[in-house]
Design a protein around this motif. Structure first.
Motif, PDB file in Angstrom:
ATOM      1  N   ASP A  53       0.810  -1.212   0.000  1.00  0.00           N
ATOM      2  CA  ASP A  53       0.000   0.000   0.000  1.00  0.00           C
ATOM      3  C   ASP A  53       0.845   1.266   0.000  1.00  0.00           C
ATOM      4  N   ALA A  54       2.031   1.218   0.650  1.00  0.00           N
ATOM      5  CA  ALA A  54       2.836   2.427   0.801  1.00  0.00           C
ATOM      6  C   ALA A  54       4.206   2.080   1.350  1.00  0.00           C
ATOM      7  N   ILE A  55       5.099   3.058   1.262  1.00  0.00           N
ATOM      8  CA  ILE A  55       6.405   3.020   1.918  1.00  0.00           C
ATOM      9  C   ILE A  55       6.417   4.127   2.964  1.00  0.00           C
ATOM     10  N   TRP A  56       6.764   3.768   4.193  1.00  0.00           N
ATOM     11  CA  TRP A  56       6.925   4.748   5.272  1.00  0.00           C
ATOM     12  C   TRP A  56       8.398   4.811   5.628  1.00  0.00           C
ATOM     13  N   LEU A  57       8.912   6.011   5.850  1.00  0.00           N
ATOM     14  CA  LEU A  57      10.326   6.186   6.182  1.00  0.00           C
ATOM     15  C   LEU A  57      10.471   6.840   7.554  1.00  0.00           C
ATOM     16  N   THR A  58      11.285   6.215   8.415  1.00  0.00           N
ATOM     17  CA  THR A  58      11.617   6.866   9.681  1.00  0.00           C
ATOM     18  C   THR A  58      12.577   8.020   9.439  1.00  0.00           C
ATOM     19  N   HIS A  59      13.511   7.839   8.504  1.00  0.00           N
ATOM     20  CA  HIS A  59      14.447   8.888   8.115  1.00  0.00           C
ATOM     21  C   HIS A  59      15.068   8.473   6.788  1.00  0.00           C
ATOM     22  N   CYS A  60      15.912   9.332   6.245  1.00  0.00           N
ATOM     23  CA  CYS A  60      16.315   9.134   4.845  1.00  0.00           C
ATOM     24  C   CYS A  60      17.804   8.902   4.648  1.00  0.00           C
ATOM     25  N   HIS A  61      18.517   8.389   5.645  1.00  0.00           N
ATOM     26  CA  HIS A  61      19.884   7.962   5.402  1.00  0.00           C
ATOM     27  C   HIS A  61      19.877   6.852   4.353  1.00  0.00           C
ATOM     28  N   HIS A 138      13.873  12.851  11.393  1.00  0.00           N
ATOM     29  CA  HIS A 138      13.609  11.501  11.904  1.00  0.00           C
ATOM     30  C   HIS A 138      12.251  11.466  12.593  1.00  0.00           C
ATOM     31  N   VAL A 139      11.470  10.430  12.292  1.00  0.00           N
ATOM     32  CA  VAL A 139      10.202  10.208  12.972  1.00  0.00           C
ATOM     33  C   VAL A 139      10.157   8.786  13.498  1.00  0.00           C
ATOM     34  N   ALA A 140       9.268   8.561  14.457  1.00  0.00           N
ATOM     35  CA  ALA A 140       8.934   7.218  14.916  1.00  0.00           C
ATOM     36  C   ALA A 140       7.443   7.011  14.669  1.00  0.00           C
ATOM     37  N   PHE A 141       7.078   5.778  14.382  1.00  0.00           N
ATOM     38  CA  PHE A 141       5.673   5.414  14.199  1.00  0.00           C
ATOM     39  C   PHE A 141       5.242   4.632  15.441  1.00  0.00           C
TER      40      PHE A 141
END
Length: 216
Positions: A53-61, A138-141
């Motif tokens: 359904d989607a790609i979720w990213l915590t951060h982009c390193h 940076h995020v956390a889910f």
């Protein structure tokens, strides 16, 4: 509420954890931080019986985004990331090359995530927490007894704060915020094994206040 299935897929030369979240009731799935080995990740999605359904990213390193190009070529799904990590996202291939790693730059992200927002997978809602320090975006889910922590919190350690655009003081604030989660919260980190907030409060010196992030 339907069962949420979680699968750890450790990929690439830096042994990054991509997390496959699958909801059998809706037959939908997401990949969190597809860092490499796109074919393997897609095979795992197919084996789950769900549709990506989607790609979720915590951060982009680069080690967290290196598989996106291959995934999206096969499954053109939305890509969600925090806008503050755009410099890392757009330079992923160049940054990887400095480590002697070749990857395809990811296609443009399609959606911004931000503090106070949420992500949905079937009936399962995850709150978005902006937890900078290791990376500015940076995020956390957080939801359903889980904290997908990316590279903020590891079992026994934390993410580096001596890299470009890191912020040791922001990392301390982010760690204090995660430490306030219920102790039974299961932590799904960007590298290494799973843990819980309770385990880290008992043994991780960075959560116990016995040490400061590198560079603080």
């Amino acid at each position: 509420m339907s069962e949420l299935r979680v699968q750890q897929l450790t990929v690439g030369p830096l042994e990054e954890n991509c997390w496959l979240l699958a909801d059998p009731a809706s037959r939908r799935a997401v990949l969190v931080d597809p860092g490499d080995e796109a074919d393997r990740l897609l095979a795992a999605v197919d084996a789950s019986g769900c549709v990506l359904d989607a790609i979720w990213l915590t951060h982009c390193h680069f080690d967290h985004v290196g598989g996106i190009a291959g995934v999206v070529r096969a499954r053109p799904v939305p890509i969600h990331r925090h806008i503050a990590d755009t410099p890392f996202y757009e330079a992923a291939a160049d940054n990887a090359a400095r480590w002697g790693i070749r990857l395809d730059n990811p296609p443009p992200a399609t959606h911004d995530v931000m503090e106070g927002g949420s992500m949905q997978l079937g009936e399962h809602r995850f709150d978005i927490w902006h937890v900078p320090g290791h990376a500015p975006g940076h995020v956390a889910f957080v939801g359903h007894g889980l904290c997908i922590s990316g590279d903020v919190l590891f079992a026994g350690s934390i993410g580096r704060t001596d890299l470009p655009l890191c912020d040791p003081r922001a990392m301390q604030t982010s760690l204090l915020r995660l430490a306030a989660l219920p102790p039974e919260t299961r932590v799904l980190p960007g590298h290494g094994v799973t843990t819980t907030i309770g385990q880290e409060l008992a043994s991780n010196p960075f959560l116990r206040g016995a040490a400061r992030p590198i560079g603080a």
